[in-house]
Design a protein around this motif. Structure first.
Motif, PDB file in Angstrom:
ATOM      1  N   ARG A 236       7.187  -1.235  -4.512  1.00 46.68           N
ATOM      2  CA  ARG A 236       5.954  -0.645  -5.007  1.00 46.68           C
ATOM      3  C   ARG A 236       4.856  -1.709  -4.925  1.00 46.68           C
ATOM      4  O   ARG A 236       5.087  -2.879  -5.230  1.00 46.68           O
ATOM      5  N   PHE A 237       3.686  -1.297  -4.463  1.00 51.80           N
ATOM      6  CA  PHE A 237       2.517  -2.183  -4.320  1.00 51.80           C
ATOM      7  C   PHE A 237       2.729  -3.292  -3.283  1.00 51.80           C
ATOM      8  O   PHE A 237       2.113  -4.351  -3.346  1.00 51.80           O
ATOM      9  N   LEU A 264       4.192   4.368   2.772  1.00 48.90           N
ATOM     10  CA  LEU A 264       3.031   3.825   2.069  1.00 48.90           C
ATOM     11  C   LEU A 264       2.703   4.656   0.833  1.00 48.90           C
ATOM     12  O   LEU A 264       2.379   4.115  -0.224  1.00 48.90           O
ATOM     13  N   VAL A 265       2.796   5.979   0.948  1.00 49.29           N
ATOM     14  CA  VAL A 265       2.521   6.830  -0.223  1.00 49.29           C
ATOM     15  C   VAL A 265       3.556   6.583  -1.305  1.00 49.29           C
ATOM     16  O   VAL A 265       3.221   6.375  -2.474  1.00 49.29           O
ATOM     17  N   LYS A 266       4.807   6.607  -0.890  1.00 49.22           N
ATOM     18  CA  LYS A 266       5.895   6.483  -1.856  1.00 49.22           C
ATOM     19  C   LYS A 266       5.799   5.180  -2.636  1.00 49.22           C
ATOM     20  O   LYS A 266       6.141   5.135  -3.822  1.00 49.22           O
ATOM     21  N   SER A 268       2.943   3.185  -2.871  1.00 46.90           N
ATOM     22  CA  SER A 268       1.556   2.742  -3.106  1.00 46.90           C
ATOM     23  C   SER A 268       1.319   1.416  -2.383  1.00 46.90           C
ATOM     24  O   SER A 268       0.775   0.468  -2.946  1.00 46.90           O
ATOM     25  N   ALA A 269       1.755   1.377  -1.153  1.00 48.72           N
ATOM     26  CA  ALA A 269       1.713   0.123  -0.395  1.00 48.72           C
ATOM     27  C   ALA A 269       0.483   0.053   0.493  1.00 48.72           C
ATOM     28  O   ALA A 269      -0.102   1.072   0.848  1.00 48.72           O
ATOM     29  N   LEU A 270       0.117  -1.165   0.829  1.00 43.95           N
ATOM     30  CA  LEU A 270      -1.057  -1.442   1.644  1.00 43.95           C
ATOM     31  C   LEU A 270      -0.634  -2.025   2.981  1.00 43.95           C
ATOM     32  O   LEU A 270       0.302  -2.815   3.060  1.00 43.95           O
TER      33      LEU A 270
ATOM     34  N   MET B 271      -4.876   0.552   5.615  1.00 42.72           N
ATOM     35  CA  MET B 271      -4.200   1.806   5.328  1.00 42.72           C
ATOM     36  C   MET B 271      -3.515   1.611   3.982  1.00 42.72           C
ATOM     37  O   MET B 271      -2.759   0.660   3.807  1.00 42.72           O
ATOM     38  N   GLN B 272      -3.819   2.473   3.024  1.00 45.84           N
ATOM     39  CA  GLN B 272      -3.284   2.241   1.679  1.00 45.84           C
ATOM     40  C   GLN B 272      -2.753   3.545   1.098  1.00 45.84           C
ATOM     41  O   GLN B 272      -3.471   4.537   1.038  1.00 45.84           O
ATOM     42  N   GLY B 273      -1.503   3.528   0.687  1.00 50.88           N
ATOM     43  CA  GLY B 273      -0.936   4.667  -0.027  1.00 50.88           C
ATOM     44  C   GLY B 273      -1.192   4.524  -1.518  1.00 50.88           C
ATOM     45  O   GLY B 273      -1.385   3.424  -2.017  1.00 50.88           O
ATOM     46  N   PHE B 274      -1.211   5.634  -2.229  1.00 47.74           N
ATOM     47  CA  PHE B 274      -1.423   5.544  -3.674  1.00 47.74           C
ATOM     48  C   PHE B 274      -0.918   6.799  -4.369  1.00 47.74           C
ATOM     49  O   PHE B 274      -0.732   7.834  -3.731  1.00 47.74           O
ATOM     50  N   ASN B 278      -1.741   5.105 -10.537  1.00 46.13           N
ATOM     51  CA  ASN B 278      -2.048   3.675 -10.369  1.00 46.13           C
ATOM     52  C   ASN B 278      -3.383   3.312 -11.015  1.00 46.13           C
ATOM     53  O   ASN B 278      -3.618   2.151 -11.338  1.00 46.13           O
TER      54      ASN B 278
END
Lengths: 332, 332
Positions: A236-237, A264-266, A268-270, B271-274, B278
């Motif tokens: 995460r992150f 990335l969604v799962k 919350s990654a960048l 590209m960033q998931g969220f 958060n």
């Protein structure tokens, strides 16, 4: 007599020596007011240059056909009509693949061979070190105790990234292509562990063992299936630093790979791409840090030095076979 | 008599009604000290729930089998032994798909049906609006004059993203699946242009025409080939907000797509998931903004309201056929 290497035609897939043309000229170069005459001493060959050899559709700005290729070069000032430089100075900057050339001095920095070997100004104290330091810090935002994975770890940038991460207190896992390189990562550069992607049966499974708490930062020099395997292990992150994609530079079709979006969604990654010049205002601070660590012996480096101007194209091509350890440099 | 919907088995690919089981119970629920008895009024069905119906390998945390499914719900307090809530209050929060249930009040917020319709607390003033506002602002960092593309643009989140972007002075292009939706984007929500991905012969080419200066922000609700087409149009320093991947939620194999890494390196793009939680500390500020725009008439919304508790599963399934316009809600 001076020699210059032109881009003769654009590589299709892996570059070959026939993509380049050597031109020999006998005429003397004339130094006008404000100019300097430079003699190349060391030439840097780098994977990203492959991108610039493609046409505009893939990587911009592309090199022009029938024009000199250019890259990082350390050169000696052999004549000067520019008050900022004097004969005998050494400078580094983006220069042509030519034994001799004229410059107005713009974009060139003086370098001091008595403080560090001249070749390091193309490596650990040049774009290579800056790329490692700024990519890791500006995008990765490393925290002591975190786990980082570095692909292309035995390469010029990767080996510096891993060492900086160790200095900052991270657990560092490198991915490289031979057992010899893995040994070097651990013995010379202090990495905690390494994975040989050529002999690993399952990089994902190996990572799960070596990084049981998951991966917080991934410094990605390669793209492709190695990066897919890392995705399964991100926390995460997580921060994924996209520095290069050597695995796909030579593809003639646009490559496909595992869709990154669900990962990335799962988590919350960048994921962030960059080129080092984005952070130009931080160069002085970064160089100071790198030079400090280098003189304290906390940072070391490996160079593969090939001799002879004529060998620039083949040294460049060898990058894509992983023949270099650390920074690949041609000594003129 | 109260009804509850359990996850009976995990969907393989697209969910079906047989993945759910209805349980009917006659026993009275007992309200203990500190608890409240709730009667569901509106239930939110959302694409992301599909992820939670899969097992742990894909999306976490997964729903448990043979346990109630839960999602955003607006419910009426019909009995209270908790001093924070009184009979007749309405609350919103993550609650079970049950006609009646007991809660200790944790994680529930009181909502006021006189200020805005109760259903909006599941939509534009709830998670939907927060997701749009915070994803766009925290990751997208929109600047007036920039160009944004929104996929899933006629969906609950997408339609709010586009409107906020217009309020902030951006050029807004929406991608959706019917001409009727495209008309709605332009006529009702004020988008500058729209692309129907079902009839477009070449989304990439259409984007080049509609966004000749390139795409600065991409709010991605879908993933898959639509997102691949957008990649060809991103600008230097583009921000890609990964909000969802509806196109891949139902895939049984991990999907592949165009490798994003070369595009990110080339453009120094992010590209960033969220997930919206958060940014929980920014919820009050965001709600205030959204409620202000709503009351000023700058923000409007579309709901698809399905009636009847028994229709929750089919309303959920219809999301994957694009049958909703805007927020899909079931009125109990």
């Amino acid at each position: 007599m001076r020699k210059t290497i032109l881009l003769n035609n654009r590589p299709q897939g892996k570059p070959t020596v026939s993509n380049f043309e050597f031109v020999t000229e006998d005429s003397e170069l004339t130094v006008s007011e404000g100019e300097i005459l430079l003699e190349a001493a060391y030439v840097s060959v780098d994977p990203y240059l492959r991108g610039r050899m493609s046409d505009a559709k893939s990587y911009i700005p592309p090199f022009e056909l029938n024009k000199p290729v250019h890259s990082g070069v350390v050169a000696k000032v052999v004549a000067s009509k520019n008050e900022k430089f004097k004969e005998g100075d050494y400078v580094s900057g983006m220069l042509n693949w030519s034994t001799q050339q004229i410059s107005n001095g713009e974009g060139l920095n003086k370098v001091d061979g008595s403080k560090a070997p001249l070749s390091t100004y193309l490596g650990v104290l040049g774009m290579t070190g800056l790329t490692a330091y700024l990519g890791l810090n500006e995008i990765g935002k490393p925290q002591a105790g975190e786990t980082i994975v570095v692909s292309g770890a035995a390469g010029a940038v990767g080996s510096v990234v891993g060492q900086i991460a160790k200095i900052l207190g991270l657990k560092v896992i490198g991915i490289a292509g031979t057992d010899e390189k893995i040994d070097m990562l651990k013995d010379k550069f202090g990495f905690d562990a390494g994975i040989n992607y050529n002999t690993s049966k399952d990089i994902n499974a190996d990572l799960k063992k070596l990084a049981p708490n998951g991966v917080d930062i991934y410094f990605d020099n390669v793209g492709g299936p190695i990066s897919d395997a890392v995705l399964f292990n991100i926390n995460r992150f997580a921060r994924i630093i996209i520095c290069g994609a050597i695995s796909v530079y030579n593809e003639t079709e646009l490559p496909t790979s595992l869709s990154v979006q669900p990962f990335l969604v799962k988590n919350s990654a960048l994921m962030q791409g960059f080129i080092v010049s984005n952070y130009a205002e931080k160069f002085p601070e970064a160089i100071q840090k790198l030079a400090g660590w280098l003189s304290e012996g906390k940072l070391t480096y490996t160079e593969t030095i090939v001799e002879g101007f004529d060998n620039i194209p083949s040294a460049f091509i060898d990058l894509f076979e992983g023949k270099n350890k650390g920074k690949m440099i041609v000594k003129i």
